[in-house]
Scaffold this motif. Sequence first.
Motif, PDB file in Angstrom:
ATOM      1  N   THR A 278      24.473  55.227 -16.928  1.00 24.24           N
ATOM      2  CA  THR A 278      23.898  56.548 -16.720  1.00 24.24           C
ATOM      3  C   THR A 278      23.002  56.909 -17.899  1.00 24.24           C
ATOM      4  O   THR A 278      22.840  56.122 -18.845  1.00 24.24           O
ATOM      5  CB  THR A 278      25.012  57.589 -16.536  1.00 24.24           C
ATOM      6  N   GLU A 279      22.436  58.092 -17.860  1.00 25.53           N
ATOM      7  CA  GLU A 279      21.602  58.550 -18.964  1.00 25.53           C
ATOM      8  C   GLU A 279      22.490  58.802 -20.183  1.00 25.53           C
ATOM      9  O   GLU A 279      23.554  59.439 -20.052  1.00 25.53           O
ATOM     10  CB  GLU A 279      20.865  59.838 -18.577  1.00 25.53           C
TER      11      GLU A 279
ATOM     12  N   GLY B 252      24.358  54.572 -22.746  1.00 24.30           N
ATOM     13  CA  GLY B 252      24.515  54.916 -21.348  1.00 24.30           C
ATOM     14  C   GLY B 252      25.493  54.049 -20.590  1.00 24.30           C
ATOM     15  O   GLY B 252      25.697  54.254 -19.391  1.00 24.30           O
TER      16      GLY B 252
END
Length: 271
Positions: free
Chosen positions: A153-154, A181
Amino acid sequence: MKYKMLVLDIDETLLPSSQVISRANLDAVHDAQDAGVFVTVATGRGFLGSKRVIDELGIKGGVINYSGALITDTVTGGVLHVDEIEPQLVCELLSTARELGVHSHLYQGDAIIYERPHPYADRYKRVLGLEGHEDADAAKKLWKNVPKVLYITEPERIPEMLPMLRERFGSRLEIALSSPGFIEFNAPGSHKGTAVKWLARHMGIDIGDVIAMGDNTLDIDMIKCAGLGVAVANGAEEVKRAADVIAPACEDDAVKWVIGNYILQPEGETE
C-alpha cells in the motif's frame, strides 16, 4: 577471526534503489568468503526473486527467504526448513486486505496469487521476475504451503493500518515491515531471528559468531539475536535502537564498511 557468519538483508541494506550490488560491496563479500566467513542473505523475497543476488554473491549453502519461513540449500536445491501459514488465516488476510482496499498476494512456490489486477502486483512481478496469477476466488480457497502473505500500500497508510492489523492478527501471526509500503505476515514464531538461529545451529556456528545486518522491522529479530546486530543509517529508528552498531547508509556501501571493520579488521582495531 571472531565472526564466522554474515547474514544480510537484501533490499535497502545490500541492494540500493538501483537494484544493483555495488562493486565495493561485492568485492568485500568475496573477500570475506575468501577469509572463510559464510555470507548469506535473509530476505522477504522468495528464492527465485533473490536468485540473482544469491548467484552474484556466490552463496554456497543455506539462504533464508520469505522473511524466515524458508531455508534452502543452494548447493543441493533442497529445502532445509519451512514454516507455513494456516490456510484459514490466509483467507482472513486476503479478506481483510479487500476491506482495507490494499493489494495483497500469497505465495505458491515462486509464483504470487492475487484476487484482481493491480499496478503493485505488476511492478512486483517485473522487479523480481516472478509469475503471477489472478484468482477472483482466492479468499474463498484453503491454500496450503503458503510461507508468507504480503500487503502493498502507500507508505503513508502504514501508521494508520499497522496498529489495527497487530490488534487483529498479532497473537496469531508475525507482522513486520520491509520495503516502503510493504506489510509482511508469517506463521507464529517464523521470522528472520528464528531462521538465523536455525541455520547457524545447522552449520555448527555459535550465534555469538554471527553478524546480522538490516534496515526495517522485519530485521529486528535477527539483529537482536546475532552476536553483532547492525542497522544501516537509512534504517527505521526502531531498528537502529535494537542494533549494536549503526553502519553507513545502504547507498554508501554499508556492507563493505561492516566487513572491513568487523570481519577483516583485527579485533579491537575497528574504525
